[in-house]
Design an enzyme around this catalytic site. Structure first.
Site, PDB file in Angstrom:
ATOM      1  CG  ASP A 103      -0.243  -0.189   2.541  1.00 40.35           C
ATOM      2  OD1 ASP A 103       0.620  -1.082   2.643  1.00 40.35           O
ATOM      3  OD2 ASP A 103      -0.544   0.570   3.478  1.00 40.35           O
ATOM      4  CD  GLU A 168       4.027   0.545   7.120  1.00 37.80           C
ATOM      5  OE1 GLU A 168       4.704   0.846   8.116  1.00 37.80           O
ATOM      6  OE2 GLU A 168       3.689   1.394   6.279  1.00 37.80           O
ATOM      7  CG  HIS A 392       4.363   9.433   3.720  1.00 45.91           C
ATOM      8  ND1 HIS A 392       3.461   9.322   4.757  1.00 45.91           N
ATOM      9  CD2 HIS A 392       4.829   8.186   3.491  1.00 45.91           C
ATOM     10  CE1 HIS A 392       3.422   8.043   5.147  1.00 45.91           C
ATOM     11  NE2 HIS A 392       4.254   7.341   4.384  1.00 45.91           N
TER      12      HIS A 392
END
Lengths: 428, 428
Positions: A103, A168, A392
């Site tokens: 993910d 996760e 991110h």
């Protein structure tokens, strides 16, 4: 290096293009939460081609949902399975789990990306895209290491248990499901983006949601109301102060180079429905870091105590107290001794491949390692090729050279940790 | 009072139950933006029964959308019409526009309401529900005043132009459309919730949207990013300071009793997608009050100048400047002389019905009065029965007694402003 080790290393150097191509097709699939299936399908097919024993299942058992380490707000797991693919050893060696999550987090503000976040564009040796670093690149390092062994007919003594898990980024339900399905081993490597550093300790973390109440009113007479946004400013400042206090207590030298060892990240705020109204509610969501030396519960208590103090100190909050929920993601901290045999196997392989000693630190974020070690009783080291800073972020990317080198280090570690029948090696 | 005036007043006292019932069925319909049609249908049917000349149309003409006072982000007006209903006078008298909006703001946090926000529950003489005060109650006062005249066979000299408009809460496109359709008059009354005060001056206002940029990062290494939420805290504090500076300059005695004459309301903030990520963008939306003595443009310039200063003072903002948009709602300020004949007609009617002088103040919010006066050249007074403090709030309600009294005051004002053929009155 021994003869078979050199052969594996050589194969990996010759097959770098295969690895880059695999990463590119993985990055081109969007595997944000609830959409993991198409990426997982590529991994499954790769493992099938490698001849691994496949175990594919959808999460959702009562045992999982009732487990105390299950913290997950996901409604449905339908169609987005977990994968465990086992390379069975010949026996007598130590087993290892190779764990990677499939993910990825959302892309954020797309206009900040130089390339389409799902392009997998390669530029100057770097591959760009959401998930390139966190952690599809690390997964490719694992798969290339496995392929190198298989392609060269190496039979390990111990089992290699490759895990491609979901969830996760939302608290580890995928890895927990694998643990509860019975997978454990003598050691585990998780190739999260560590900048090629080795993390025997991992910071834990968990999500919180603070609800700040206000009182609605027309914006033109805003003095008749109480703005949930204005009240939130005080809460944000309080959280910043709490972060300072908590970090001042961290003395572990593994955290020496980390500006904020256990951050409190305020990731989201939502308040108000109408520009001309005083907002009556604000929702603040964030992530609280947990030191490897403390428990999740102790960290929660510290924040809850702070909130109780703020509720006492503020007249409005006395009547309309701040509420906190611990929802969704939760990652248990991890804490392996620096001289554990798994650490020795990995650090010596690192030194042999790169000719320098690795940097050993504590991880600035939680990983699935907490679940593997605490619930699964499996010693965990986190080490991978991704770039921590771009995880991110917009323009997430990975240095492909690091990904290739990580696969060499991991392959060498597997050979030494799981063991090889050296006679068969000499035969070749 | 003259004979026919007494008769009208008497009729209104006898027919209060009709007014309460009409308000109740209006409040039971949800007329939030885009859903105005079912409520408008009730008003249309009422006007048809009264024998008024109906003009019903959907907004969206090129003339409207190209007008400099059109500030509206609504995509579609389909199915939610404006209504103008005319009671034609016999000639020779002054005309009047009676303007009320049919749209309401969202209910906010429903759990804060004691009753269903669309129940129209009556309790101790108060009727509860979203829109009861802002401004379905005021609209009922208008309709009851009209019905009293018609039911008693009174023929006014001047025209009464009743307007039930959409979009007031979002910037006045409904009233602007009525103005552009050719409706203007010698005076206008808007029964917004003034607590029965009379507002010759109205604060203008407009919506703003400030975009605050950050830089995304993983929450565990949040020091690698720049939090748009943390940067927003400074912007919120800057806006609070700007509000102080602007209000310190207000000297008009009509504002004496108003704690913040021209507030800057921060109504909305949205930032972040993921608790574990550093948010890269925050959107702050709000409403800036505009003094009756200044222009929209001057107020905008003052805020834009402040933003430019903040952009200069902050290192991050120098590279990633704050952006401002003036979007959606905009209400022009209104400024009528306190001795205008319309003011005299209304204040004398007020005194005659209630036996006390009215309180005269400046309104704490913008109304459609700004468009009627500035674009439509129609002198405007804002006066109505709703409770300012409960507008836009949970548990919005109206004191029914005020609604009934307001209809008496408005009926008397119509008789005196538009004029009546007194001979016919004596005949009856």
């Amino acid at each position: 290096m021994k003869k078979h080790e050199i052969r594996i290393n050589q194969w990996l150097k010759e097959n770098r293009a295969r690895g880059a191509r695999l990463l590119q097709i993985l990055v081109r699939e969007n595997s944000t939460r609830g959409k993991e299936s198409s990426t997982q399908a590529i991994i499954i097919e790769k493992c099938r081609q490698l001849g691994l024993t496949l175990d594919i299942w959808e999460l959702g058992s009562d045992e999982l949902k009732g487990h105390p380490a299950y913290f997950c707000d996901r409604q449905s797991f339908d169609g987005n399975p977990n994968l465990v693919a086992v390379l069975k050893g010949s026996g007598g060696g130590k087993s290892v789990i190779l764990n990677g999550h499939i993910d990825i987090v959302p892309v954020g503000d797309e206009s900040s990306w130089r390339h389409d976040p799902f392009s997998g564009t390669i530029e100057c040796g770097k591959l760009y895209g959401r998930g390139a670093t966190d952690m599809k690149g690390g997964n490719v390092s694992l798969l290339m290491a496995l392929e190198a062994l298989i392609a060269n007919g190496i039979r390990l003594n111990g089992d290699v248990i490759f895990q491609s898990v979901i969830e996760e980024e939302s608290g580890g339900a995928g890895t927990l499901a694998a643990v509860l399905r019975g997978y454990h081993a003598d050691g585990a490597i998780i190739p999260e983006p560590t900048n090629m550093k080795i993390f025997p300790k991992q910071q834990g973390s968990m999500w919180f949601r603070i609800t700040v109440k206000g009182r609605a009113a027309h914006g033109g007479t805003r003095y008749e109301g109480v703005s949930a946004i204005e009240k939130s400013v005080g809460v944000i400042q309080g959280l910043q102060q709490l972060e300072k206090t908590r970090n001042a207590k961290i003395t572990d030298p593994l955290f020496d180079k980390i500006p904020i060892p256990i951050p409190i990240n305020i990731g989201k705020i939502t308040s108000g429905e109408w520009p001309s109204s005083v907002p009556d509610t604000a929702i603040i969501e964030g992530r609280m870091g947990v030191s490897p030396e403390e428990t999740i519960e102790a960290a929660q208590l510290e924040m809850e105590t702070a909130l109780r103090e703020w509720n006492q100190q503020d007249e409005w909050f006395r009547e309309n107290p701040l509420q906190i929920e611990w929802f969704g993601g939760r990652w248990l901290p991890g804490n392996l001794e620096s001289d554990h045999p798994l650490m020795n196997a990995l650090t010596s392989s690192f030194s042999e491949v790169l000719g320098v000693s690795p940097v050993i630190e504590a991880s600035p974020w939680g990983t699935d390692g907490g679940i593997l070690s605490t619930v699964g009783n499996t010693p965990v080291v986190v080490f991978g090729p991704g770039i921590t800073e771009t995880a991110h972020d917009a323009n997430e990317h990975i240095d492909l050279e690091d990904m290739f080198v990580a696969s060499e280090i991991i392959a060498l570690t597997l050979l030494r940790w799981c063991g090889v029948n050296e006679v068969s090696d000499d035969d070749r």
